[in-house]
Design an enzyme around this catalytic site. Structure first.
Site, mmCIF file in Angstrom:
data_model
loop_
_atom_site.group_PDB
_atom_site.id
_atom_site.type_symbol
_atom_site.label_atom_id
_atom_site.label_comp_id
_atom_site.label_asym_id
_atom_site.label_seq_id
_atom_site.Cartn_x
_atom_site.Cartn_y
_atom_site.Cartn_z
ATOM 1 N N GLY A 1 64.138 7.517 91.077
ATOM 2 C CA GLY A 1 62.994 7.388 92.027
ATOM 3 C C GLY A 1 63.526 5.681 92.878
ATOM 4 O O GLY A 1 65.447 5.948 93.167
ATOM 5 N N THR B 1 67.150 4.363 90.749
ATOM 6 C CA THR B 1 68.458 5.437 90.605
ATOM 7 C C THR B 1 69.074 5.213 91.631
ATOM 8 O O THR B 1 70.389 5.321 92.253
ATOM 9 C CB THR B 1 67.810 6.377 90.319
ATOM 10 O OG1 THR B 1 67.400 6.786 89.304
ATOM 11 C CG2 THR B 1 69.155 7.431 90.578
ATOM 12 N N ASP C 1 67.808 -2.951 112.416
ATOM 13 C CA ASP C 1 67.469 -3.895 113.637
ATOM 14 C C ASP C 1 68.586 -4.950 113.069
ATOM 15 O O ASP C 1 68.297 -5.731 113.523
ATOM 16 C CB ASP C 1 66.494 -3.938 113.391
ATOM 17 C CG ASP C 1 65.723 -4.565 112.183
ATOM 18 O OD1 ASP C 1 66.557 -4.100 111.330
ATOM 19 O OD2 ASP C 1 64.630 -4.534 112.244
ATOM 20 N N GLU D 1 63.930 -2.955 89.830
ATOM 21 C CA GLU D 1 64.470 -3.105 88.483
ATOM 22 C C GLU D 1 64.738 -4.731 88.357
ATOM 23 O O GLU D 1 64.764 -5.211 89.380
ATOM 24 C CB GLU D 1 66.199 -2.354 88.663
ATOM 25 C CG GLU D 1 65.979 -0.978 88.661
ATOM 26 C CD GLU D 1 65.436 -0.285 87.880
ATOM 27 O OE1 GLU D 1 66.052 -0.537 86.434
ATOM 28 O OE2 GLU D 1 64.872 0.365 87.259
#
Length: 311
Positions: free
Chosen positions: A67, A70, A218, A277
């Protein structure tokens, strides 16, 4: 193509991981993959530490299977080690905000097609103190949900594990605001805030239009600050996020910049969430690193909005 696979076997509902050997086998037989090294993570920072061992030119591509968390570790390993190896993600997490934003497939045929006709593009990376984020950093209302949902519940329930935590936490957090000081572009202001987020892509927490003007190359990140408001206004704002209309609400402050400083003014131990996280405590200094990362994406899946931000 020589590839390094960083696989999180406990990420999300572990569906994609079960088909990983099939995917790799097909790509080897097609001659797309020549050499494949796979590493299975067992705990926090395993992916980061494994990537830190990779030397420049050792692999043509690093593939994160998992996900957003990771992928975040892999990106941190790439930037901290100084290598320029392209990376991609096979979405095997619970929410997969970044992979969904880039329309990266999660089925066997789609993934194999991606590697046969994909392309490498340059995208920005955001630095947050001594860490790096690929998608979003946030603090405040409900940002600790990914940390509270257990691995077992995410494996069994997927996104519904997050929804279950949301139901439990909303009554506790909805009217809880914190006062912060924000500094950017020679401007400084203080605000009572329910939630603030710094985004590289437009997608966060399953909301595809959280930062509707975001672009991956950008040179700027998008800042979305939800000011303290009553329960009815807050509920209305969150409904508007689905359409990207929340940024026009007077209780929301939205801007773009390449540098931002955030300080908590109440002496609280506030931690920033980075790509799902724990990113450590405030204060935090954000800085954009333009085009720092080379990312492999499926060229045949590009839509108009993705083409424009990556061209």
């Amino acid at each position: 193509m020589n590839v390094k696979i960083i696989n999180n076997p406990s990420s999300g509902r572990t569906t994609l991981q079960k088909y990983l050997e099939t995917i790799v086998g097909r790509l080897v037989l097609q001659g797309i993959f020549k050499c494949v090294d796979k590493f299975d993570t067992k705990g926090k920072d395993d992916a980061l530490n494994e990537v830190m061992k990779i030397k420049e030119g050792q692999y043509d591509l690093i593939i994160a299977v998992g996900g957003d968390g990771t992928l975040n570790e892999v990106v941190n390993g790439i930037v901290k080690s100084g290598i320029n190896t392209p990376v991609t993600i096979l979405p095997a997490g619970t929410v997969n905000d970044f992979a969904n934003y880039l329309n990266i497939p999660n089925d066997i045929d789609g993934i194999c097609d991606m590697f046969s006709d994909g392309k490498v593009v340059n995208i920005d990376v955001c630095k947050a103190n001594d860490k790096y984020l690929i998608n979003v950093a946030a603090a405040g209302l409900l940002t600790d949900i990914p940390l509270k949902a257990s691995v077992n519940s995410k494996t069994a329930l997927g996104k519904f594990a997050y929804y279950a935590e949301v139901v439990k936490e909303i009554p506790k957090q909805l009217l809880k605001s914190i006062k912060y000081r924000f500094e950017y572009d020679n401007e400084s202001f203080e605000e009572d805030v329910l939630l603030f987020a710094i985004l590289n892509s437009s997608s966060a927490g399953g909301f595809k239009k959280f930062a509707p003007h975001a672009g991956l190359n950008d040179g700027k990140f998008d800042v979305c600050i939800f000011k303290k408001s009553d329960i009815f206004d807050t509920a209305s704002i969150f409904l508007k996020i689905l359409r990207g209309e929340h940024i026009n609400n007077s209780s929301v402050r939205y801007f773009q910049t390449n540098r931002l400083s955030v300080h908590c003014l109440e002496g609280c131990d506030i931690h920033i969430d980075i790509d799902g996280e724990d990113g450590g405590p405030l204060p935090v200094e954000f800085e954009m690193l333009p085009s720092r990362l080379r990312f492999f994406i499926p060229s045949n899946k590009l839509q108009n909005n993705i083409t424009s931000i990556l061209s």
